[in-house]
Design an enzyme around this catalytic site. Sequence first.
Site, PDB file in Angstrom:
ATOM      1  N   ASP A   8      10.571  -6.706   2.308  1.00 22.96           N
ATOM      2  CA  ASP A   8       9.791  -5.643   2.084  1.00 22.96           C
ATOM      3  C   ASP A   8       8.279  -6.319   2.140  1.00 22.96           C
ATOM      4  O   ASP A   8       8.021  -7.259   1.769  1.00 22.96           O
ATOM      5  CB  ASP A   8       9.920  -4.756   0.933  1.00 22.96           C
ATOM      6  N   LEU A   9       7.465  -5.346   2.544  1.00 20.07           N
ATOM      7  CA  LEU A   9       5.795  -5.889   2.430  1.00 20.07           C
ATOM      8  C   LEU A   9       4.979  -5.319   1.231  1.00 20.07           C
ATOM      9  O   LEU A   9       4.762  -6.024   0.507  1.00 20.07           O
ATOM     10  CB  LEU A   9       5.213  -5.341   3.680  1.00 20.07           C
ATOM     11  N   ASP A  10       5.084  -3.993   1.301  1.00 20.87           N
ATOM     12  CA  ASP A  10       4.223  -3.620  -0.012  1.00 20.87           C
ATOM     13  C   ASP A  10       4.675  -3.629  -1.315  1.00 20.87           C
ATOM     14  O   ASP A  10       5.816  -3.193  -1.593  1.00 20.87           O
ATOM     15  CB  ASP A  10       3.760  -1.954   0.193  1.00 20.87           C
ATOM     16  N   THR A  16      -0.228  -4.106  -1.955  1.00 22.24           N
ATOM     17  CA  THR A  16      -0.724  -2.943  -1.160  1.00 22.24           C
ATOM     18  C   THR A  16      -0.086  -1.679  -1.915  1.00 22.24           C
ATOM     19  O   THR A  16      -0.595  -0.700  -1.552  1.00 22.24           O
ATOM     20  CB  THR A  16      -0.534  -3.116   0.180  1.00 22.24           C
ATOM     21  N   LYS A  44       7.771   4.813  -3.779  1.00 23.32           N
ATOM     22  CA  LYS A  44       7.690   3.257  -3.181  1.00 23.32           C
ATOM     23  C   LYS A  44       8.742   3.096  -2.151  1.00 23.32           C
ATOM     24  O   LYS A  44       9.869   3.531  -2.407  1.00 23.32           O
ATOM     25  CB  LYS A  44       7.871   2.349  -4.418  1.00 23.32           C
ATOM     26  N   SER A 115       9.584  -3.144   6.635  1.00 20.84           N
ATOM     27  CA  SER A 115       8.536  -2.392   5.826  1.00 20.84           C
ATOM     28  C   SER A 115       8.599  -1.010   6.494  1.00 20.84           C
ATOM     29  O   SER A 115       8.794  -0.925   7.742  1.00 20.84           O
ATOM     30  CB  SER A 115       7.298  -3.149   5.995  1.00 20.84           C
ATOM     31  N   ALA A 116       8.511  -0.145   5.578  1.00 17.24           N
ATOM     32  CA  ALA A 116       8.620   1.405   6.118  1.00 17.24           C
ATOM     33  C   ALA A 116       7.024   1.659   6.589  1.00 17.24           C
ATOM     34  O   ALA A 116       7.096   3.006   6.867  1.00 17.24           O
ATOM     35  CB  ALA A 116       8.570   2.240   4.912  1.00 17.24           C
ATOM     36  N   LYS A 146      14.173   4.355   4.171  1.00 18.66           N
ATOM     37  CA  LYS A 146      14.928   3.794   2.940  1.00 18.66           C
ATOM     38  C   LYS A 146      14.927   5.131   2.128  1.00 18.66           C
ATOM     39  O   LYS A 146      14.195   5.999   2.058  1.00 18.66           O
ATOM     40  CB  LYS A 146      14.012   2.763   2.080  1.00 18.66           C
ATOM     41  N   GLU A 170      12.948  -6.572  -2.450  1.00 18.30           N
ATOM     42  CA  GLU A 170      12.213  -5.298  -2.649  1.00 18.30           C
ATOM     43  C   GLU A 170      11.625  -4.857  -3.952  1.00 18.30           C
ATOM     44  O   GLU A 170      12.080  -5.604  -5.053  1.00 18.30           O
ATOM     45  CB  GLU A 170      13.386  -4.178  -2.526  1.00 18.30           C
ATOM     46  N   ASP A 171      10.559  -4.101  -3.953  1.00 16.72           N
ATOM     47  CA  ASP A 171       9.851  -3.554  -5.187  1.00 16.72           C
ATOM     48  C   ASP A 171      10.271  -2.223  -5.557  1.00 16.72           C
ATOM     49  O   ASP A 171       9.949  -1.659  -6.489  1.00 16.72           O
ATOM     50  CB  ASP A 171       8.550  -4.206  -5.350  1.00 16.72           C
TER      51      ASP A 171
HETATM   52  C1  BG6 Z   1       6.195   1.519   2.283  1.00 15.51           C
HETATM   53  C2  BG6 Z   1       5.478   1.809   0.938  1.00 15.51           C
HETATM   54  O1  BG6 Z   1       6.232   0.152   2.489  1.00 15.51           O
HETATM   55  O2  BG6 Z   1       5.487   1.997   3.353  1.00 15.51           O
HETATM   56  C3  BG6 Z   1       5.121   3.317   0.632  1.00 15.51           C
HETATM   57  O3  BG6 Z   1       6.125   1.512  -0.223  1.00 15.51           O
HETATM   58  C4  BG6 Z   1       4.559   3.830   1.978  1.00 15.51           C
HETATM   59  O4  BG6 Z   1       4.428   3.488  -0.365  1.00 15.51           O
HETATM   60  C5  BG6 Z   1       5.173   3.498   3.202  1.00 15.51           C
HETATM   61  O5  BG6 Z   1       4.257   5.269   1.889  1.00 15.51           O
HETATM   62  C6  BG6 Z   1       4.681   4.003   4.644  1.00 15.51           C
HETATM   63  O6  BG6 Z   1       3.393   3.574   4.955  1.00 15.51           O
HETATM   64  P1  BG6 Z   1       2.351   3.891   5.793  1.00 15.51           P
HETATM   65  O7  BG6 Z   1       1.288   2.714   5.940  1.00 15.51           O
HETATM   66  O8  BG6 Z   1       3.074   3.910   7.310  1.00 15.51           O
HETATM   67  O9  BG6 Z   1       1.806   5.009   5.416  1.00 15.51           O
HETATM   68 MG    MG Z   2       7.665  -2.037  -1.536  1.00 18.27          MG
END
Ligand code: BG6
Ligand code: MG
Length: 219
Positions: A8-10, A16, A44, A115-116, A146, A170-171
């Site tokens: 996962d990224l964020d 972030t 998240k 990452s989402a 997810k 993942e977090d």
């Molecule tokens: C996920 C985050 O990685 O991405 C969420 O954990 C975030 O908090 C989601 O809403 C979507 O991100 P973005 O940048 O497409 O709005």
């Molecule tokens: Mg995350």
Amino acid sequence: KLKAFIFDLDGVITDTAEYHFLAWKALAEDLNISFTRELNEELKGISRMDSLEKILQFGGKEQEFSEQEKLELATKKNEHYVELINKITPSDILPGIEKLLRDIKQANLEIALASASKNANMVLEALKLKDQFDYIVDVTKIKKGKPDPEIFLKAAELLKVDPSSCVGVEDAIAGVEAIKSAGMYAVAVGPKSSFQKADLVYETTEALSFKEIKERFEE
Ligand code: BG6
Ligand code: MG
């Protein structure tokens, strides 16, 4: 046998997750919806539009906006988020992550990003980490977010490895659920109490240990 790591990224690679929280909180306040860190845990890992829906539900306002207005609200949040992250540099990579990525590569395993976030490419570029990933799943092509396992399964497919040979990191509670539903080994970063479903939990990224993950995976 362990063959790949899917990250996962964020909140895992970089902090972030905090900026997503701050941007959602500002939007919620504009809408007179109280939004806490505790509620944020449910956001998240969740896509932008799904996150907005949840916030509107927290405030009992899910019926008050048209689809067009919801898109505008989500865009507003994203503009704020992009502004908050515009200064990130490689110094914002969380502690322990670069070493973990190095150790994985040294063991000749594959690395993918699941990452989402639609901002994932931009963030990885700002962190100068793009080259470390063999594949980055294009979230715009994913149908279900997810906790559905689709994004992790897609990553395994791109890497041409069986899900049972993958570790997911993942977090997010939704993220750990996605990893487990994909039939992968789940490593969570965060408080132990939040991640009953994870196979291994580290309180911080700094504590992540390739050696330990590998040993525990092979047990
Ligand atoms: C996920 C985050 O990685 O991405 C969420 O954990 C975030 O908090 C989601 O809403 C979507 O991100 P973005 O940048 O497409 O709005
Ligand atoms: Mg995350």
